[in-house]
Design an enzyme around this catalytic site. Structure first.
Site, mmCIF file in Angstrom:
data_model
loop_
_atom_site.group_PDB
_atom_site.id
_atom_site.type_symbol
_atom_site.label_atom_id
_atom_site.label_comp_id
_atom_site.label_asym_id
_atom_site.label_seq_id
_atom_site.Cartn_x
_atom_site.Cartn_y
_atom_site.Cartn_z
ATOM 1 N N ARG A 110 -8.728 1.257 7.515
ATOM 2 C CA ARG A 110 -7.589 0.625 6.818
ATOM 3 C C ARG A 110 -6.840 -0.176 7.880
ATOM 4 N NH1 ARG A 110 -3.420 3.269 2.625
ATOM 5 N NH2 ARG A 110 -5.264 2.832 1.365
ATOM 6 N N HIS A 137 -8.645 -4.407 -1.534
ATOM 7 C CA HIS A 137 -8.777 -2.932 -1.519
ATOM 8 C C HIS A 137 -9.989 -2.587 -2.396
ATOM 9 C CE1 HIS A 137 -7.871 1.137 -0.985
ATOM 10 N NE2 HIS A 137 -6.703 1.253 -1.583
ATOM 11 N N GLN A 140 -10.635 0.939 -4.035
ATOM 12 C CA GLN A 140 -9.696 1.188 -5.136
ATOM 13 C C GLN A 140 -10.234 0.570 -6.425
ATOM 14 O OE1 GLN A 140 -6.439 2.788 -5.056
ATOM 15 N NE2 GLN A 140 -6.839 2.696 -7.240
ATOM 16 N N ASP A 233 1.093 -2.844 -9.480
ATOM 17 C CA ASP A 233 1.144 -2.257 -8.141
ATOM 18 C C ASP A 233 2.549 -2.509 -7.595
ATOM 19 O OD1 ASP A 233 0.487 -1.104 -5.706
ATOM 20 O OD2 ASP A 233 -0.840 -2.726 -5.035
ATOM 21 N N CYS A 273 -2.512 1.834 -8.847
ATOM 22 C CA CYS A 273 -3.318 2.405 -7.757
ATOM 23 C C CYS A 273 -2.589 3.521 -7.021
ATOM 24 C CB CYS A 273 -3.700 1.304 -6.774
ATOM 25 S SG CYS A 273 -2.272 0.444 -6.096
ATOM 26 N N ARG A 301 -11.050 8.204 -7.240
ATOM 27 C CA ARG A 301 -11.288 7.714 -5.876
ATOM 28 C C ARG A 301 -12.263 8.655 -5.160
ATOM 29 N NH1 ARG A 301 -7.445 4.625 -3.324
ATOM 30 N NH2 ARG A 301 -8.973 4.709 -1.649
HETATM 31 N N1 CP Z 1 -4.199 3.853 -3.605
HETATM 32 C C1 CP Z 1 -4.301 4.153 -2.301
HETATM 33 O O1 CP Z 1 -5.148 3.613 -1.565
HETATM 34 O O2 CP Z 1 -3.401 5.079 -1.855
HETATM 35 P P1 CP Z 1 -3.109 5.504 -0.353
HETATM 36 O O3 CP Z 1 -2.322 4.378 0.281
HETATM 37 O O4 CP Z 1 -2.314 6.764 -0.473
HETATM 38 O O5 CP Z 1 -4.410 5.709 0.370
HETATM 39 N N1 NVA Z 2 -0.608 -3.118 -2.399
HETATM 40 C C1 NVA Z 2 -0.376 -1.822 -1.835
HETATM 41 C C2 NVA Z 2 -1.519 -0.914 -2.139
HETATM 42 C C3 NVA Z 2 -1.409 0.490 -1.566
HETATM 43 C C4 NVA Z 2 -2.591 1.350 -1.883
HETATM 44 C C5 NVA Z 2 -0.182 -1.966 -0.341
HETATM 45 O O1 NVA Z 2 -0.940 -2.705 0.293
HETATM 46 O O2 NVA Z 2 0.740 -1.360 0.193
#
Ligand code: CP
Ligand code: NVA
Length: 314
Positions: A110, A137, A140, A233, A273, A301
């Site tokens: 990430r 993502h 997701q 989101d 998400c 997930r």
């Molecule tokens: N939706 C998702 O990826 O959540 P986290 O940021 O908790 O991993």
């Molecule tokens: N759009 C959000 C998704 C988190 C899973 C972010 O990037 O913070």
């Protein structure tokens, strides 16, 4: 168990995955879930393998679900934060990828900037799986389409309406995967916050082959009529704290609340998400209401990521 053709592949943004690849991942996720509930907690197709997980940003779902997924496949996951690796002191991404791939069989990462995932995948000789970047993502979206498949029995031809930040990374992945699956995707967002042109171009090209459509509109109330799925989101993604105020101002007409769900109709399911900022992009009565499927979505997930790991890790 036969798992076809994805061994050794990276999963960076799904543009290089076919409709069949994506459906195969979703169907494998559904199979893992079914077998889990039939009592097969562990299906050790990756016994003896190791997965490194690198997090440059916080995570609850991605971190825990990948760790548990690895365990349920007989593999071991190692969770690392960016700054506790030498990366934090300036070792290059290339050298890190080359080193880690001498130890582990797969890397989940990430990252803040999408280019870092591309760089990792360039130098890693084991599969690199994107666990979120500022652009996309993909894991997701795969879990989300698995959830839609479970709830609606299909994806092709469904009307999926995303309400809110058109520049959102999750939305970008929903567009890339959904267009390959023949969905009718509608994005209701302010003009200042439209999806990336690069993502839209890829999605439009995919939609031409599948009969899918993509529509970008200003008005959420018109957009949601007859929807199968309403998705939103957070308005302020991780790393966007400096522009938070401006985004909140632009998005204040885009809250998913009971009035909007009523306009959507009773067929519409609500998805997010997570993490959610309750009271901002969604109200409590919607996220906790009868049309919300966010907890099944979060659970999936785990199952879809078992599919991803089992299919990709050699
Ligand atoms: N939706 C998702 O990826 O959540 P986290 O940021 O908790 O991993
Ligand atoms: N759009 C959000 C998704 C988190 C899973 C972010 O990037 O913070």
């Amino acid at each position: 168990m036969t798992l076809y053709n994805l061994k050794g592949r990276h999963l960076v943004w799904l543009v290089d995955y076919t409709r069949e690849d994506i459906l195969h991942i979703i169907e494998t996720g559904i199979m893992f879930k079914r077998r889990y509930y039939a009592g097969e907690r562990v299906i050790p197709v990756l016994s003896g393998r190791t997965i490194a997980m690198i997090f440059e940003k916080p995570s609850t779902r991605t971190r825990v679900s990948f760790d548990v997924a690895a365990w349920q496949l007989g593999a071991k996951a190692i969770s690392l934060s960016w700054n506790e690796l030498q990366l934090g002191r300036g070792e290059t991404i290339g050298d890190t990828a080359r080193t880690l791939s001498r130890y582990v069989d797969g890397i989940v990462a990430r990252v803040r900037e999408h280019g870092k995932i591309v760089e990792l995948s360039r130098y890693s000789r084991v599969p690199v799986i994107n666990g979120l970047s500022d652009l996309v993502h993909p894991v997701q979206a795969l879990g989300d389409y698995m959830t839609i498949m479970e709830k609606k029995g299909r994806i092709e031809g469904l009307k999926i309406v995303f309400v809110g930040d058109g520049t959102d990374n999750v939305l970008h992945s929903l567009l890339l995967a959904g267009s390959k699956l023949g969905a009718h995707l509608v994005v209701a967002s302010p003009r200042e916050l439209r999806p990336s042109k690069e993502i839209l171009d890829h999605a439009l090209e995919a939609a031409r082959d599948t009969g899918g459509t993509i529509e970008i509109v200003d008005n959420p109330e018109d957009a949601v009529a007859g929807a199968d799925i309403i998705y939103t989101d957070v308005w302020v993604s991780m790393g966007q704290e400096a522009i938070a105020e401006k985004k909140i101002e632009l998005l204040k007409q885009y809250q998913v609340n009971s009035r909007l769900m009523e306009k959507a109709g009773s067929r519409a399911l609500f998805m997010h998400c997570l993490p959610a900022k309750r009271g901002q992009e969604v109200t409590d009565d919607v996220i906790d209401g009868p049309q919300s499927i966010v907890w099944d979505q979060a659970e999936n997930r785990l199952h879809v990521q078992k599919a991803i790991l089992a299919l990709l890790i050699p």
